[in-house]
Scaffold this motif. Sequence first.
Motif, PDB file in Angstrom:
ATOM      1  N   GLN A   1       5.880   4.728  11.687  1.00  0.00           N
ATOM      2  CA  GLN A   1       4.435   4.503  11.627  1.00  0.00           C
ATOM      3  C   GLN A   1       3.880   5.040  10.306  1.00  0.00           C
ATOM      4  OE1 GLN A   1       2.589   2.659  13.471  1.00  0.00           O
ATOM      5  NE2 GLN A   1       0.539   3.278  12.913  1.00  0.00           N
ATOM      6  N   ARG A   2       4.282   6.238   9.925  1.00  0.00           N
ATOM      7  CA  ARG A   2       3.807   6.828   8.671  1.00  0.00           C
ATOM      8  C   ARG A   2       4.287   6.031   7.464  1.00  0.00           C
ATOM      9  NH1 ARG A   2       4.914  13.230  10.093  1.00  0.00           N
ATOM     10  NH2 ARG A   2       3.459  13.333  11.847  1.00  0.00           N
ATOM     11  N   GLY A   3       5.539   5.586   7.508  1.00  0.00           N
ATOM     12  CA  GLY A   3       6.069   4.774   6.407  1.00  0.00           C
ATOM     13  C   GLY A   3       5.356   3.438   6.295  1.00  0.00           C
ATOM     14  N   SER A   4       5.052   2.824   7.435  1.00  0.00           N
ATOM     15  CA  SER A   4       4.334   1.544   7.445  1.00  0.00           C
ATOM     16  C   SER A   4       2.915   1.708   6.912  1.00  0.00           C
ATOM     17  CB  SER A   4       4.295   0.967   8.863  1.00  0.00           C
ATOM     18  OG  SER A   4       5.598   0.690   9.325  1.00  0.00           O
ATOM     19  N   GLN A   5       2.250   2.800   7.314  1.00  0.00           N
ATOM     20  CA  GLN A   5       0.907   3.070   6.804  1.00  0.00           C
ATOM     21  C   GLN A   5       0.930   3.271   5.293  1.00  0.00           C
ATOM     22  OE1 GLN A   5      -0.081   6.452   9.259  1.00  0.00           O
ATOM     23  NE2 GLN A   5      -1.202   5.189  10.724  1.00  0.00           N
ATOM     24  N   TYR A   6       1.941   3.981   4.794  1.00  0.00           N
ATOM     25  CA  TYR A   6       2.061   4.201   3.352  1.00  0.00           C
ATOM     26  C   TYR A   6       2.205   2.864   2.617  1.00  0.00           C
ATOM     27  CZ  TYR A   6       4.205   5.310  -1.130  1.00  0.00           C
ATOM     28  OH  TYR A   6       4.510   5.354  -2.468  1.00  0.00           O
ATOM     29  N   VAL A   7       3.085   2.007   3.107  1.00  0.00           N
ATOM     30  CA  VAL A   7       3.295   0.698   2.468  1.00  0.00           C
ATOM     31  C   VAL A   7       1.998  -0.097   2.455  1.00  0.00           C
ATOM     32  CG1 VAL A   7       4.441  -1.550   2.736  1.00  0.00           C
ATOM     33  CG2 VAL A   7       5.780   0.560   2.876  1.00  0.00           C
ATOM     34  N   ASP A   8       1.324  -0.184   3.591  1.00  0.00           N
ATOM     35  CA  ASP A   8       0.090  -0.962   3.672  1.00  0.00           C
ATOM     36  C   ASP A   8      -1.042  -0.350   2.849  1.00  0.00           C
ATOM     37  OD1 ASP A   8       1.361  -2.737   5.329  1.00  0.00           O
ATOM     38  OD2 ASP A   8       0.288  -2.143   7.141  1.00  0.00           O
ATOM     39  N   ASN A   9      -1.215   0.958   2.950  1.00  0.00           N
ATOM     40  CA  ASN A   9      -2.317   1.609   2.242  1.00  0.00           C
ATOM     41  C   ASN A   9      -2.111   1.624   0.732  1.00  0.00           C
ATOM     42  OD1 ASN A   9      -3.449   2.118   4.725  1.00  0.00           O
ATOM     43  ND2 ASN A   9      -2.828   4.248   4.800  1.00  0.00           N
ATOM     44  N   THR A  10      -0.880   1.747   0.292  1.00  0.00           N
ATOM     45  CA  THR A  10      -0.602   1.833  -1.139  1.00  0.00           C
ATOM     46  C   THR A  10      -0.487   0.458  -1.790  1.00  0.00           C
ATOM     47  OG1 THR A  10       0.555   3.917  -0.750  1.00  0.00           O
ATOM     48  CG2 THR A  10       0.942   2.847  -2.864  1.00  0.00           C
ATOM     49  N   TYR A  11       0.077  -0.506  -1.090  1.00  0.00           N
ATOM     50  CA  TYR A  11       0.376  -1.808  -1.695  1.00  0.00           C
ATOM     51  C   TYR A  11      -0.341  -2.993  -1.048  1.00  0.00           C
ATOM     52  CZ  TYR A  11       4.078   0.993  -3.689  1.00  0.00           C
ATOM     53  OH  TYR A  11       4.767   1.959  -4.353  1.00  0.00           O
ATOM     54  N   GLY A  12      -0.969  -2.788   0.108  1.00  0.00           N
ATOM     55  CA  GLY A  12      -1.547  -3.898   0.874  1.00  0.00           C
ATOM     56  C   GLY A  12      -2.476  -4.803   0.103  1.00  0.00           C
ATOM     57  N   SER A  13      -3.311  -4.244  -0.747  1.00  0.00           N
ATOM     58  CA  SER A  13      -4.264  -5.073  -1.496  1.00  0.00           C
ATOM     59  C   SER A  13      -3.584  -5.888  -2.587  1.00  0.00           C
ATOM     60  CB  SER A  13      -5.355  -4.204  -2.109  1.00  0.00           C
ATOM     61  OG  SER A  13      -4.802  -3.315  -3.067  1.00  0.00           O
ATOM     62  N   ARG A  14      -2.343  -5.567  -2.905  1.00  0.00           N
ATOM     63  CA  ARG A  14      -1.625  -6.286  -3.959  1.00  0.00           C
ATOM     64  C   ARG A  14      -0.652  -7.333  -3.426  1.00  0.00           C
ATOM     65  NH1 ARG A  14       1.304  -2.265  -7.341  1.00  0.00           N
ATOM     66  NH2 ARG A  14       2.019  -4.168  -8.346  1.00  0.00           N
ATOM     67  N   PHE A  15      -0.456  -7.395  -2.100  1.00  0.00           N
ATOM     68  CA  PHE A  15       0.419  -8.422  -1.543  1.00  0.00           C
ATOM     69  C   PHE A  15      -0.237  -9.784  -1.715  1.00  0.00           C
ATOM     70  CE2 PHE A  15       1.970  -5.037   1.567  1.00  0.00           C
ATOM     71  CZ  PHE A  15       3.171  -4.840   0.905  1.00  0.00           C
ATOM     72  N   TRP A  16       0.578 -10.795  -1.951  1.00  0.00           N
ATOM     73  CA  TRP A  16       0.068 -12.163  -2.001  1.00  0.00           C
ATOM     74  C   TRP A  16      -0.419 -12.547  -0.611  1.00  0.00           C
ATOM     75  CZ3 TRP A  16      -0.688 -14.442  -6.513  1.00  0.00           C
ATOM     76  CH2 TRP A  16       0.097 -14.060  -7.604  1.00  0.00           C
ATOM     77  N   GLY A  17      -1.427 -13.385  -0.556  1.00  0.00           N
ATOM     78  CA  GLY A  17      -1.926 -13.910   0.707  1.00  0.00           C
ATOM     79  C   GLY A  17      -2.836 -12.941   1.430  1.00  0.00           C
ATOM     80  N   VAL A  18      -3.087 -13.254   2.707  1.00  0.00           N
ATOM     81  CA  VAL A  18      -3.968 -12.450   3.563  1.00  0.00           C
ATOM     82  C   VAL A  18      -3.281 -12.267   4.918  1.00  0.00           C
ATOM     83  CG1 VAL A  18      -6.094 -13.232   2.449  1.00  0.00           C
ATOM     84  CG2 VAL A  18      -5.196 -14.499   4.396  1.00  0.00           C
ATOM     85  N   PRO A  19      -3.632 -11.191   5.648  1.00  0.00           N
ATOM     86  CA  PRO A  19      -3.047 -11.020   6.983  1.00  0.00           C
ATOM     87  C   PRO A  19      -3.292 -12.265   7.843  1.00  0.00           C
ATOM     88  CG  PRO A  19      -4.154  -9.012   6.309  1.00  0.00           C
ATOM     89  CD  PRO A  19      -4.505 -10.066   5.285  1.00  0.00           C
ATOM     90  N   THR A  20      -2.258 -12.718   8.522  1.00  0.00           N
ATOM     91  CA  THR A  20      -2.332 -13.947   9.307  1.00  0.00           C
ATOM     92  C   THR A  20      -3.443 -13.915  10.347  1.00  0.00           C
ATOM     93  OG1 THR A  20       0.027 -14.313   8.955  1.00  0.00           O
ATOM     94  CG2 THR A  20      -0.972 -15.512  10.770  1.00  0.00           C
ATOM     95  N   LEU A  21      -3.661 -12.780  11.005  1.00  0.00           N
ATOM     96  CA  LEU A  21      -4.702 -12.675  12.030  1.00  0.00           C
ATOM     97  C   LEU A  21      -5.981 -12.050  11.491  1.00  0.00           C
ATOM     98  CD1 LEU A  21      -2.519 -11.523  15.056  1.00  0.00           C
ATOM     99  CD2 LEU A  21      -3.254 -13.846  14.471  1.00  0.00           C
TER     100      LEU A  21
END
Length: 162
Positions: A32-52
């Motif tokens: 959970q902590r690792g997933s939050q780190y990935v999303d919080n640190t890089y989420g705005s730079r991923f291509w596209g948008v969350p599907t839901l």
Amino acid sequence: MAYGSDSAFTAWLAINGQTLPAGAPDAAILRQRGSQYVDNTYGSRFWGVPTLGIAQERAWPRTGAKAYGQIIPDDVIPVAIEQASYAAAYQEAIKPGSLTVSATAIGAVKRKKIGPIEKEFFEGSGDVVADGTLKLSAVEGLLAPYLKPETTLASLGLWAVG
């Protein structure tokens, strides 16, 4: 929900020759902590948008995401995203709290001199949170194909009036 599964995280640790230190939180908490780190640190730079959209807890799966010149299906979470979250989870296990940042610019020192000793500090970007955020080379490498470039290119337009 965290990326991946406890069993896949355990397998990833074994393949990489790592073991969780004694007293580390259980795999689900670390994921959970690792997933939050990935999303919080890089989420705005991923291509596209969350599907839901905003109803989706994690940044993946995404609509309009791409990597290596290929569109990623809307219901797919790439293995590299999961593995990046595992790498971050392992970092959190070996150094608890290292994935979170608390920063303030108040009292930042450019140059300090005490007697004959003088220290000068490198200037940051001006964003104290970004400057203080831990960057993990394993995570950066895994996520690179899924990220938009950090820099924006200036564009030059020509106008003709006639």
